[in-house]
Design an enzyme around this catalytic site. Structure first.
Site, PDB file in Angstrom:
ATOM      1  N   SER A  85       5.844   4.349   5.211  1.00 57.53           N
ATOM      2  CA  SER A  85       4.851   3.330   5.528  1.00 57.53           C
ATOM      3  C   SER A  85       3.715   3.420   4.535  1.00 57.53           C
ATOM      4  O   SER A  85       3.333   4.526   4.118  1.00 57.53           O
ATOM      5  CB  SER A  85       4.310   3.532   6.952  1.00 57.53           C
ATOM      6  OG  SER A  85       3.183   2.715   7.189  1.00 57.53           O
TER       7      SER A  85
ATOM      8  N   ARG B 212       0.760   3.011   5.256  1.00 58.90           N
ATOM      9  CA  ARG B 212      -0.353   3.671   5.953  1.00 58.90           C
ATOM     10  C   ARG B 212      -0.224   5.195   5.960  1.00 58.90           C
ATOM     11  O   ARG B 212      -1.185   5.877   6.337  1.00 58.90           O
ATOM     12  CB  ARG B 212      -0.461   3.138   7.383  1.00 58.90           C
ATOM     13  CG  ARG B 212      -1.009   1.705   7.455  1.00 58.90           C
ATOM     14  CD  ARG B 212      -1.249   1.274   8.899  1.00 58.90           C
ATOM     15  NE  ARG B 212      -2.010   0.031   8.959  1.00 58.90           N
ATOM     16  CZ  ARG B 212      -1.487  -1.184   9.033  1.00 58.90           C
ATOM     17  NH1 ARG B 212      -0.169  -1.303   9.062  1.00 58.90           N
ATOM     18  NH2 ARG B 212      -2.237  -2.263   9.080  1.00 58.90           N
TER      19      ARG B 212
ATOM     20  N   HIS C  82      10.265  -0.298   0.536  1.00 56.27           N
ATOM     21  CA  HIS C  82      10.225  -1.616  -0.103  1.00 56.27           C
ATOM     22  C   HIS C  82      11.263  -1.709  -1.217  1.00 56.27           C
ATOM     23  O   HIS C  82      11.906  -2.753  -1.394  1.00 56.27           O
ATOM     24  CB  HIS C  82       8.835  -1.878  -0.695  1.00 56.27           C
ATOM     25  CG  HIS C  82       7.731  -1.925   0.311  1.00 56.27           C
ATOM     26  ND1 HIS C  82       6.803  -0.921   0.426  1.00 56.27           N
ATOM     27  CD2 HIS C  82       7.407  -2.847   1.251  1.00 56.27           C
ATOM     28  CE1 HIS C  82       5.934  -1.238   1.376  1.00 56.27           C
ATOM     29  NE2 HIS C  82       6.289  -2.391   1.907  1.00 56.27           N
TER      30      HIS C  82
ATOM     31  N   GLN D  31      -3.324 -11.513   9.941  1.00 53.09           N
ATOM     32  CA  GLN D  31      -2.631 -10.632  10.874  1.00 53.09           C
ATOM     33  C   GLN D  31      -3.415  -9.374  11.213  1.00 53.09           C
ATOM     34  O   GLN D  31      -2.902  -8.499  11.912  1.00 53.09           O
ATOM     35  CB  GLN D  31      -1.249 -10.267  10.336  1.00 53.09           C
ATOM     36  CG  GLN D  31      -1.231  -9.398   9.088  1.00 53.09           C
ATOM     37  CD  GLN D  31       0.136  -9.359   8.449  1.00 53.09           C
ATOM     38  OE1 GLN D  31       0.601 -10.352   7.876  1.00 53.09           O
ATOM     39  NE2 GLN D  31       0.807  -8.224   8.545  1.00 53.09           N
TER      40      GLN D  31
ATOM     41  N   GLY E 284      12.168  -5.051   6.683  1.00 49.48           N
ATOM     42  CA  GLY E 284      12.562  -3.749   7.204  1.00 49.48           C
ATOM     43  C   GLY E 284      12.623  -3.757   8.715  1.00 49.48           C
ATOM     44  O   GLY E 284      11.831  -4.424   9.388  1.00 49.48           O
ATOM     45  N   GLU E 285      13.547  -2.992   9.270  1.00 46.44           N
ATOM     46  CA  GLU E 285      13.698  -2.915  10.717  1.00 46.44           C
ATOM     47  C   GLU E 285      12.630  -2.051  11.379  1.00 46.44           C
ATOM     48  O   GLU E 285      12.495  -2.076  12.599  1.00 46.44           O
ATOM     49  CB  GLU E 285      15.088  -2.385  11.065  1.00 46.44           C
ATOM     50  CG  GLU E 285      16.204  -3.368  10.714  1.00 46.44           C
ATOM     51  CD  GLU E 285      17.585  -2.851  11.043  1.00 46.44           C
ATOM     52  OE1 GLU E 285      17.699  -1.657  11.440  1.00 46.44           O
ATOM     53  OE2 GLU E 285      18.557  -3.613  10.905  1.00 46.44           O
TER      54      GLU E 285
ATOM     55  N   VAL F 242      13.783   3.171   6.257  1.00 46.28           N
ATOM     56  CA  VAL F 242      13.950   4.251   5.282  1.00 46.28           C
ATOM     57  C   VAL F 242      13.016   5.389   5.674  1.00 46.28           C
ATOM     58  O   VAL F 242      11.829   5.167   5.950  1.00 46.28           O
ATOM     59  CB  VAL F 242      13.647   3.765   3.850  1.00 46.28           C
ATOM     60  CG1 VAL F 242      13.768   4.925   2.849  1.00 46.28           C
ATOM     61  CG2 VAL F 242      14.583   2.622   3.473  1.00 46.28           C
TER      62      VAL F 242
END
Length: 286
Positions: A187, A189, A39, A63, A149-150, A178
């Site tokens: 992540s 998570r 981030h 979501q 982010g990709e 990243v």
């Protein structure tokens, strides 16, 4: 300028109005919080490109499916604020669910086709929830650019298509994934993983690297590429693959070896213990 925390839509609009009148550019980094170095990279890019940087921190219930981790999704706004201040964001928008959805929402944005395949098949309604909240943030902030982010590659493509279809006047900027020093994609998570599971998570990036190497060497048959990914994943006993997708990078349509796209997207979702992790690579076809 010190980082400002804004919690209401009305206050955010009022705060941004003078900057917009003055012709200043606004960059938006939408997040669900529990921020990490990935981030921070988005915020740094937004800082480089814009006069004003807004980061949203909102865990969006739309979501999450009924059996997903909305209630236990990690949250730490104080730590998020410290990171955002260190990376020179101007405003953190941290609304409550009640502020974003004061009544049960009846209006949704759904990107047909892109939202229904791959990850969308496994998480019905997920991308509708993503598109709806992102569209609402675009309406509230009215940014010149927004940064994603990709790693969430299908999400990025869904948002790009939504922006094109609905003529949102902004640029979508995708920022490369990243990774930690061991290759694991950062992540929020990852905090769920035990030390043993965290070590096992390295298999995701290894499987994608093996497939990318094969594509670069001339392997373009999607079944062979998938077999390579699954073969590496099978080497890790804790890895339980949920999705292995080989698709055209721009459309996410299946790859036709007789009419190759300019680039192939490799997208995987793998359960390590109770945690579902995703990762991706986009490989140019030469």
């Amino acid at each position: 300028m010190p980082l400002e925390t804004v919690t209401t839509i009305a206050e955010l609009r009022e705060r941004l109005r003078p900057a917009r009148w003055a012709g200043k550019s606004i960059g938006l980094v939408p997040t669900m919080g529990y921020l990490h170095r990935g981030h921070a990279t988005l915020v740094d890019r937004a800082r480089d490109d814009n006069d004003l940087v807004v980061t949203s921190v909102f865990v969006n219930p739309l979501q999450f499916g009924p059996n997903e981790d909305f209630a236990r999704y990690p949250r730490d706004l104080d730590a998020d604020r410290k990171m955002l201040a260190a990376h020179r964001a101007d405003i953190v928008f941290a609304p409550t669910v009640e502020e974003m959805y004061p009544q049960p929402i009846a209006t949704h944005i759904e990107v047909e086709g892109l939202s229904g395949r791959l990850e969308g098949e496994r998480r019905p309604g997920h991308f509708r929830g993503v598109a709806t909240v992102v569209g609402k943030l675009f309406n509230v902030v009215q940014p010149d650019r927004a940064y994603f982010g990709e790693k969430d590659y299908q999400q990025l493509q869904v948002i790009r298509r939504m922006v094109a279809d609905l003529s949102f006047p902004l640029e979508i900027v995708g920022v490369p994934t990243v990774r930690d020093v061991d290759g694991v994609a950062l992540s929020s998570r990852n905090v769920y993983l035990s030390p043993t599971e965290r070590s096992a998570a390295q298999v995701l990036s290894r499987s994608l690297a093996a497939a990318a190497e094969a594509i670069s060497a001339g392997t373009v048959d999607p079944q062979k590429i998938e077999a390579i990914v699954r073969g590496v994943l099978a080497s890790e006993p804790l890895a339980d693959p949920d999705l292995v997708a080989i698709a055209a990078a721009d459309t996410l349509e299946p790859v036709d070896p007789k009419a190759l796209p300019p680039a192939i997207a490799l997208m995987i979702a793998v359960r390590i213990g109770r945690t579902r992790l995703i990762d991706q690579r986009v490989v140019a076809v030469t």
